[in-house]
Design a protein around this motif. Structure first.
Motif, PDB file in Angstrom:
ATOM      1  N   GLN A 318       0.840  -1.215   0.000  1.00 28.13           N
ATOM      2  CA  GLN A 318       0.000   0.000   0.000  1.00 28.13           C
ATOM      3  C   GLN A 318       0.873   1.264   0.000  1.00 28.13           C
ATOM      4  O   GLN A 318       0.577   2.242  -0.699  1.00 28.13           O
ATOM      5  CB  GLN A 318      -0.903   0.003   1.229  1.00 28.13           C
ATOM      6  CG  GLN A 318      -1.943  -1.109   1.235  1.00 28.13           C
ATOM      7  CD  GLN A 318      -2.792  -1.109   2.500  1.00 28.13           C
ATOM      8  OE1 GLN A 318      -2.919  -0.072   3.157  1.00 28.13           O
ATOM      9  NE2 GLN A 318      -3.330  -2.263   2.847  1.00 28.13           N
ATOM     10  N   GLU A 319       1.991   1.268   0.728  1.00 31.22           N
ATOM     11  CA  GLU A 319       2.861   2.435   0.807  1.00 31.22           C
ATOM     12  C   GLU A 319       3.510   2.712  -0.542  1.00 31.22           C
ATOM     13  O   GLU A 319       3.641   3.875  -0.980  1.00 31.22           O
ATOM     14  CB  GLU A 319       3.896   2.214   1.877  1.00 31.22           C
ATOM     15  CG  GLU A 319       3.312   2.157   3.282  1.00 31.22           C
ATOM     16  CD  GLU A 319       4.345   1.794   4.350  1.00 31.22           C
ATOM     17  OE1 GLU A 319       5.474   1.414   3.949  1.00 31.22           O
ATOM     18  OE2 GLU A 319       4.012   1.872   5.541  1.00 31.22           O
ATOM     19  N   GLN A 320       3.930   1.667  -1.310  1.00 33.47           N
ATOM     20  CA  GLN A 320       4.550   1.826  -2.624  1.00 33.47           C
ATOM     21  C   GLN A 320       3.551   2.434  -3.623  1.00 33.47           C
ATOM     22  O   GLN A 320       3.896   3.321  -4.403  1.00 33.47           O
ATOM     23  CB  GLN A 320       5.065   0.478  -3.129  1.00 33.47           C
ATOM     24  CG  GLN A 320       5.792   0.597  -4.465  1.00 33.47           C
ATOM     25  CD  GLN A 320       6.296  -0.769  -4.973  1.00 33.47           C
ATOM     26  OE1 GLN A 320       6.067  -1.796  -4.336  1.00 33.47           O
ATOM     27  NE2 GLN A 320       7.014  -0.759  -6.097  1.00 33.47           N
ATOM     28  N   LEU A 321       2.300   1.976  -3.623  1.00 35.75           N
ATOM     29  CA  LEU A 321       1.263   2.502  -4.539  1.00 35.75           C
ATOM     30  C   LEU A 321       0.986   3.985  -4.267  1.00 35.75           C
ATOM     31  O   LEU A 321       0.784   4.772  -5.201  1.00 35.75           O
ATOM     32  CB  LEU A 321      -0.030   1.701  -4.381  1.00 35.75           C
ATOM     33  CG  LEU A 321      -0.052   0.316  -5.031  1.00 35.75           C
ATOM     34  CD1 LEU A 321      -1.330  -0.433  -4.619  1.00 35.75           C
ATOM     35  CD2 LEU A 321       0.019   0.429  -6.545  1.00 35.75           C
ATOM     36  N   ALA A 322       1.052   4.404  -3.005  1.00 40.58           N
ATOM     37  CA  ALA A 322       0.800   5.809  -2.658  1.00 40.58           C
ATOM     38  C   ALA A 322       1.881   6.700  -3.261  1.00 40.58           C
ATOM     39  O   ALA A 322       1.581   7.803  -3.771  1.00 40.58           O
ATOM     40  CB  ALA A 322       0.741   5.972  -1.143  1.00 40.58           C
ATOM     41  N   ARG A 323       3.193   6.241  -3.256  1.00 37.36           N
ATOM     42  CA  ARG A 323       4.265   7.044  -3.828  1.00 37.36           C
ATOM     43  C   ARG A 323       4.116   7.168  -5.347  1.00 37.36           C
ATOM     44  O   ARG A 323       4.345   8.239  -5.925  1.00 37.36           O
ATOM     45  CB  ARG A 323       5.620   6.409  -3.469  1.00 37.36           C
ATOM     46  CG  ARG A 323       5.993   6.566  -1.992  1.00 37.36           C
ATOM     47  CD  ARG A 323       7.447   6.158  -1.748  1.00 37.36           C
ATOM     48  NE  ARG A 323       7.691   4.749  -2.017  1.00 37.36           N
ATOM     49  CZ  ARG A 323       7.532   3.771  -1.150  1.00 37.36           C
ATOM     50  NH1 ARG A 323       7.146   4.031   0.093  1.00 37.36           N
ATOM     51  NH2 ARG A 323       7.784   2.510  -1.491  1.00 37.36           N
ATOM     52  N   GLN A 324       3.713   6.099  -6.041  1.00 35.99           N
ATOM     53  CA  GLN A 324       3.528   6.138  -7.500  1.00 35.99           C
ATOM     54  C   GLN A 324       2.405   7.127  -7.880  1.00 35.99           C
ATOM     55  O   GLN A 324       2.520   7.883  -8.848  1.00 35.99           O
ATOM     56  CB  GLN A 324       3.200   4.734  -8.021  1.00 35.99           C
ATOM     57  CG  GLN A 324       4.367   3.770  -7.899  1.00 35.99           C
ATOM     58  CD  GLN A 324       3.979   2.344  -8.292  1.00 35.99           C
ATOM     59  OE1 GLN A 324       2.801   2.057  -8.564  1.00 35.99           O
ATOM     60  NE2 GLN A 324       4.960   1.438  -8.312  1.00 35.99           N
ATOM     61  N   ILE A 325       1.329   7.108  -7.152  1.00 35.37           N
ATOM     62  CA  ILE A 325       0.179   8.008  -7.448  1.00 35.37           C
ATOM     63  C   ILE A 325       0.589   9.460  -7.302  1.00 35.37           C
ATOM     64  O   ILE A 325       0.226  10.320  -8.125  1.00 35.37           O
ATOM     65  CB  ILE A 325      -0.991   7.670  -6.520  1.00 35.37           C
ATOM     66  CG1 ILE A 325      -1.552   6.286  -6.875  1.00 35.37           C
ATOM     67  CG2 ILE A 325      -2.090   8.735  -6.610  1.00 35.37           C
ATOM     68  CD1 ILE A 325      -2.570   5.752  -5.867  1.00 35.37           C
ATOM     69  N   ALA A 326       1.400   9.796  -6.281  1.00 37.23           N
ATOM     70  CA  ALA A 326       1.836  11.182  -6.071  1.00 37.23           C
ATOM     71  C   ALA A 326       2.674  11.675  -7.244  1.00 37.23           C
ATOM     72  O   ALA A 326       2.553  12.835  -7.686  1.00 37.23           O
ATOM     73  CB  ALA A 326       2.611  11.296  -4.763  1.00 37.23           C
ATOM     74  N   GLY A 327       3.575  10.786  -7.790  1.00 36.96           N
ATOM     75  CA  GLY A 327       4.388  11.199  -8.930  1.00 36.96           C
ATOM     76  C   GLY A 327       3.571  11.488 -10.166  1.00 36.96           C
ATOM     77  O   GLY A 327       3.818  12.444 -10.904  1.00 36.96           O
ATOM     78  N   LEU A 328       2.567  10.666 -10.458  1.00 38.14           N
ATOM     79  CA  LEU A 328       1.710  10.886 -11.637  1.00 38.14           C
ATOM     80  C   LEU A 328       0.862  12.148 -11.495  1.00 38.14           C
ATOM     81  O   LEU A 328       0.629  12.875 -12.481  1.00 38.14           O
ATOM     82  CB  LEU A 328       0.811   9.669 -11.853  1.00 38.14           C
ATOM     83  CG  LEU A 328       1.518   8.375 -12.273  1.00 38.14           C
ATOM     84  CD1 LEU A 328       0.549   7.201 -12.314  1.00 38.14           C
ATOM     85  CD2 LEU A 328       2.192   8.540 -13.638  1.00 38.14           C
ATOM     86  N   GLU A 329       0.370  12.434 -10.306  1.00 36.31           N
ATOM     87  CA  GLU A 329      -0.473  13.627 -10.097  1.00 36.31           C
ATOM     88  C   GLU A 329       0.317  14.919 -10.296  1.00 36.31           C
ATOM     89  O   GLU A 329      -0.244  15.966 -10.631  1.00 36.31           O
ATOM     90  CB  GLU A 329      -1.057  13.606  -8.695  1.00 36.31           C
ATOM     91  CG  GLU A 329      -2.157  12.564  -8.533  1.00 36.31           C
ATOM     92  CD  GLU A 329      -2.690  12.506  -7.113  1.00 36.31           C
ATOM     93  OE1 GLU A 329      -1.996  13.034  -6.205  1.00 36.31           O
ATOM     94  OE2 GLU A 329      -3.780  11.919  -6.908  1.00 36.31           O
ATOM     95  N   ALA A 330       1.686  14.870 -10.123  1.00 40.66           N
ATOM     96  CA  ALA A 330       2.500  16.072 -10.231  1.00 40.66           C
ATOM     97  C   ALA A 330       2.542  16.620 -11.654  1.00 40.66           C
ATOM     98  O   ALA A 330       2.740  17.822 -11.873  1.00 40.66           O
ATOM     99  CB  ALA A 330       3.927  15.783  -9.744  1.00 40.66           C
ATOM    100  N   VAL A 331       2.380  15.739 -12.699  1.00 35.93           N
ATOM    101  CA  VAL A 331       2.458  16.195 -14.091  1.00 35.93           C
ATOM    102  C   VAL A 331       1.080  16.498 -14.681  1.00 35.93           C
ATOM    103  O   VAL A 331       0.968  16.741 -15.897  1.00 35.93           O
ATOM    104  CB  VAL A 331       3.206  15.134 -14.954  1.00 35.93           C
ATOM    105  CG1 VAL A 331       4.618  14.951 -14.481  1.00 35.93           C
ATOM    106  CG2 VAL A 331       2.444  13.811 -14.945  1.00 35.93           C
ATOM    107  N   GLN A 332       0.037  16.484 -13.898  1.00 35.83           N
ATOM    108  CA  GLN A 332      -1.322  16.750 -14.424  1.00 35.83           C
ATOM    109  C   GLN A 332      -1.458  18.177 -14.953  1.00 35.83           C
ATOM    110  O   GLN A 332      -2.148  18.423 -15.941  1.00 35.83           O
ATOM    111  CB  GLN A 332      -2.359  16.522 -13.323  1.00 35.83           C
ATOM    112  CG  GLN A 332      -2.737  15.066 -13.129  1.00 35.83           C
ATOM    113  CD  GLN A 332      -3.811  14.884 -12.076  1.00 35.83           C
ATOM    114  OE1 GLN A 332      -3.811  15.621 -11.086  1.00 35.83           O
ATOM    115  NE2 GLN A 332      -4.687  13.917 -12.288  1.00 35.83           N
TER     116      GLN A 332
END
Length: 921
Positions: A318-332
């Motif tokens: 769960q902690e790894q998935l949270a870090r991936q989501i934050a990176g993708l949201e930064a380029v929105q």
């Protein structure tokens, strides 16, 4: 009221203006209106009545029938009367509705009815109804009262003499205004009916209360209650019975209440025992159920513990998935900028397309406007002469219309002349037929007269006796007696033949006068027709004129139709010219506006092309920097990883929640088992079946007591309501009985419906008092006219007690000492009695109402009277003139012409028109 001056125009047989100055007849005395039959004597009375009241003196002549048939289309119809009342002069003028010639153009139009009253001070009242009201206020009578009191027209004498009670009630009601007594009678009748209705409704209410009484069939008072319901007991006995029934049921209700209380206490003890037994049985069942539930929940808790441990192991993922989501949201935000540029480029392309389409539309619209302006300018130039042509055709149309109207009027005159000639021929033939019949009847009368005279010798001979002298020659010897012929006419046959001959002579004279008058009309029409024909067609034979006129009228109609079509086209051209003058400046300005709009559109198109090219370059540069093709694809990837994270978190939450719930549920079951064991230790076993049977018996007993109590309570409620209702309505009924008794007696008395009494209503009683005074006045004159033989007397007792009475009239014969109905009088006797009664009525109305009518008009034939009766009637009428009263009489009787020297003489000329002249004597 006294007439001073009467002016008649276009009224009845008076075609022209006719003036009658009544002041020439003096202030008092008799004057006679005489003249030929149908000349218009009664029309003078009609004119006076019409001026005052807007109606003729006779009921068979309405106002719209009074226009003179001899009056020209342009001649007016009116009546103007100047009269005096109470020393003051008034002038009233009326015109009926009639058809008159139009003031402009041919044909006729409706002349509306009009009225005007001028007061002594110069004040003027107009409008028909307002003048009616004002005249009645001045002289105080209506037309009907005037006809009965001041103007006694033909046929009115015997109406009052031979009327029954109902007819006289109507006559007196109009004259003396006794209608208010009828209103009082109807009011009494209506109020009495209302009291009777309330009395009947109250009695019906008491019967309803009596019918609502209820009782126990086993009660000793049941038989008496049945009699009360059947209406066999008086109200007082019914009230006493109700009191006894209520006392008995009250005692029963108290006894049932006590039994119910004792039963309730027993029921409480039984229910308490059953409740305790049911509680112990439910505790035993619950203990068994809870013990089984404890075993099941222990096994479930072991499974929930293992599932919770497995879910806790996914926390690192769960902690790894949270870090991936934050990176993708930064380029929105980069994708947002790209999307804005793409939308801006698309909008520029759409604006460019729209600008190109607008420019093409402006180019097409400008070309169409230029072509339309050129066409309209050319069309306007071609319409320059339309106004002059239209004026020329209008002058031509007026000339043709004027000629056509003259021709059509001449054709109509020709047709009218033909009808007049045909009528002349018919009248001439009628005259010839009447003359032949008069000659034939004259010869028959001469023959019968000679035959009758020839037979007189035979009649004389039939009466001679032997040795008796002849009454003619004195001889006692009669060698050869004359013999009566079997075919000899009687004296009655001779008189009948004479009457037929004289009637035929009169008819011959009448048809001769009609033919002569028509001949004059035809000659005048021919002269006028010949003059108009010469003006239009020159010297043309009269018989050819109608055909020539119709042919020319048809030709003129065709020319007018052709001309109308031409004028219609010119009207359209003129209207189009005016329309073009208004439209051309607008079209020129619109073309100039389109040129400016087209220049502006070209500039806008160039600016949009440059902006679109720059935005396309910016979008291409941004697309090269980003991994995903667009923000939608990026968001789908973010959403997928978020869903995976949420699923793992939800699984962990559900596993821990289920574990905690299972642990709490197992603890609750173990606590309930401990409480049930403690409860069973504190209670003992009970006989449940015995207590159940005891409760059912108590319930049955309580139900029976409730049913009996409800029955008694219902009787108490119903009978108490009946007792109260009967008491209230009995008091009201007593008062209504007393009120109805005296009101019915009063209403029956006023309406003449008392049993066993004469049917005399209050109004009739009042009218009888007037009638008695009328008869007193009438008998003063009737005794003189009948030589003391007759008196009129009101019948005091009715012939039967079924119909209305009180105003019947009898004649008392003092010579024969008899009393009989006035309907048994002969023609002459009835005339004298009718005249006396009419004069008595006139006197009484003026005395009782204070109305002043200084003139009396009598329009009635005196031909049924012998010389002696006629002289007495004359003396009676002459006696009316005392006190400055003027009496006008219409009559053909020669003796009256000799006795009355002041006369209005009415004569008819050859055309049928009448003139009236006053002869003062």
């Amino acid at each position: 009221m006294r007439p001073l001056k009467l002016t008649i125009a276009g009224f009845g047989p008076y075609a022209g203006v006719q003036e009658l100055d009544f002041t020439k007849l003096g202030q008092r005395g008799l004057y006679l209106i005489t003249g030929d039959t149908g000349a218009g004597k009664t029309t003078i009375f009609d004119a006076i009545t019409f001026a005052l009241f807007g109606e003729a003196s006779g009921g068979d002549r309405s106002a719209d029938m009074l226009r003179s048939k001899y009056a020209g289309l342009d001649a007016p119809t009116f009546v103007e009367l100047t009269f005096a009342y109470d020393g003051k002069e008034y002038t009233v003028r009326r015109s009926p509705e009639y058809q008159r010639k139009k003031t402009r153009g041919a044909g006729t139009t409706r002349q509306a009815a009009d009225a005007q009253l001028t007061y002594p001070d110069g004040r003027v009242v107009t409008k028909w109804k307002e003048v009616d009201r004002a005249v009645r206020e001045v002289i105080g009578v209506s037309r009907e009262q005037f006809a009965q009191v001041a103007m006694i027209s033909q046929g009115s004498f015997r109406q009052l003499l031979q009327a029954d009670t109902k007819q006289r009630q109507k006559i007196f009601r109009d004259i003396f205004g006794t209608g208010l007594y009828v209103s009082l009678q109807e009011e009494l009748k209506e109020r009495t009916a209302q009291v009777k209705l309330r009395r009947d409704q109250t009695a019906a209410g008491i019967r309803q209360f009596v019918e609502s009484i209820v009782w126990d069939p086993e009660d000793p008072l049941a038989a008496e209650a049945e009699r009360a319901r059947s209406g066999e007991l008086p109200t007082a006995e019914v009230s006493r019975l109700l009191e006894e029934l209520l006392t008995r049921d009250t005692a029963r209700q108290e006894e049932l209440t006590g039994q119910s209380s004792r039963t309730d206490r027993e029921m409480e003890q039984v229910v308490a025992g059953l409740t305790q037994a049911q509680a112990r049985r439910r505790a035993q069942q619950s203990l068994a159920e809870k013990t089984g539930e404890e075993q099941r929940r222990t096994a479930v808790l072991a499974q929930l513990t293992a599932a919770a441990e497995q879910a806790r192991a996914t926390v690192p993922e769960q902690e790894q998935l949270a870090r991936q989501i934050a990176g993708l949201e930064a380029v929105q935000t980069d994708y947002d900028a790209l999307e804005q540029k793409r939308r801006a480029l698309q909008e520029k392309k759409q604006s460019l397309t729209q600008a190109q389409t607008a420019k093409q539309s402006l180019e097409r619209r400008r070309a169409a406007l230029a072509a339309q302006l050129e066409d309209m300018t050319r069309e306007r130039k071609g319409l320059e002469g339309a106004d002059a042509d239209r004026e020329r055709l209008e002058n031509q149309r007026q000339r043709l219309n004027q000629r056509r109207e003259q021709v059509l009027l001449l054709v109509r005159d020709g047709k009218a002349l033909d009808r007049a000639r045909q009528e002349l021929e018919r009248l001439q033939q009628a005259y010839l037929a009447a003359a032949r019949r008069s000659d034939q009847l004259g010869r028959q009368y001469d023959g019968m007269q000679r035959a009758f005279l020839d037979e007189q010798a035979g009649i004389l001979a039939a009466g001679l006796e032997p040795d008796m002298p002849c009454p003619v020659c004195g001889s006692v010897h009669h060698p050869r007696l004359a013999v009566i012929s079997q075919q000899a006419p009687t004296e009655a046959d001779v008189k009948r033949a004479k009457g037929d001959y004289e009637g035929a002579q009169k008819q011959t004279e009448k048809t001769s006068a009609q033919a002569s008058a028509q001949r004059g009309s035809v000659a005048a029409a021919e002269s006028a027709f010949r003059e108009k024909s010469a003006a239009l067609f020159g010297e043309m034979p009269l018989e050819q004129v109608p055909a020539a006129g119709e042919a020319e009228a048809e030709q003129l109609n065709g020319q007018l139709q052709t001309l109308a079509g031409q004028m219609a086209r010119l009207e359209e051209q003129t209207a189009r010219k005016i329309q073009l003058d208004r439209l051309l400046p607008d079209r020129e300005k619109a073309l100039s506006d389109e040129d400016g709009a087209l220049t502006q559109a070209q500039s806008q198109l160039a600016a949009l092309t440059a902006a679109a090219r720059e935005l396309a370059d910016q979008v291409a540069a941004m697309e090269e920097k980003l991994v995903y093709p667009d923000k939608v694809t990026l968001n789908r990837e973010i959403q997928a990883r978020r869903q995976q994270l949420e699923d793992l978190k939800s699984a962990l939450t559900r596993a821990e929640t289920a574990y905690n719930a299972g642990k709490e549920q197992l603890a609750a079951v173990r606590s309930a088992i401990a409480q049930l064991k403690e409860q069973l230790a504190e209670t003992q076993e009970t006989d449940v079946e015995g207590l159940t049977r005891q409760r059912e018996e108590l319930l049955r007993r309580r139900g029976d007591l409730d049913a009996r109590s409800k029955t008694v309570h219902a009787r108490l409620t119903a009978n108490a309501a009946a007792r109260e209702g009967i008491a209230k309505k009995a008091q009201a009924l007593s008062a209504l009985d007393a009120q109805y008794a005296w009101m019915k007696a009063l209403s029956d008395t006023a309406n003449g419906t008392l049993s066993g009494k004469d049917k005399v209503m209050l109004e009739t009683y009042i009218q009888a008092a007037y009638f008695d005074r009328i008869l007193d006045r009438a008998n003063l004159r009737l005794r003189k006219m009948s030589g003391g033989q007759y008196d009129l007397e009101r019948r005091k007792n009715a012939s039967d007690q079924r119909s209305q009475s009180g105003l019947e009239l009898d004649i008392v014969d003092h010579i024969n000492t008899t009393r009989r109905s006035v309907n048994t009088l002969s023609g002459g006797e009835a005339f004298l009695a009718s005249l006396a009664l009419a004069l008595g009525l006139s006197d009484e109305v003026q005395m009782s109402t204070g109305i002043h009518l200084d003139t009396l008009f009598v329009d009635e034939g005196f031909g049924s009277l012998d010389s002696e009766a006629l002289n007495k009637a004359y003396l009676t009428l002459a006696g009316l003139t005392q006190g400055n009263r003027l009496v006008g009489v219409i009559s053909h009787v020669a003796e009256l012409k000799e006795k009355i020297d002041r006369q209005i003489v009415v004569k008819k000329d050859r055309t049928g028109q009448s003139r009236a002249n006053i002869v003062a004597g």
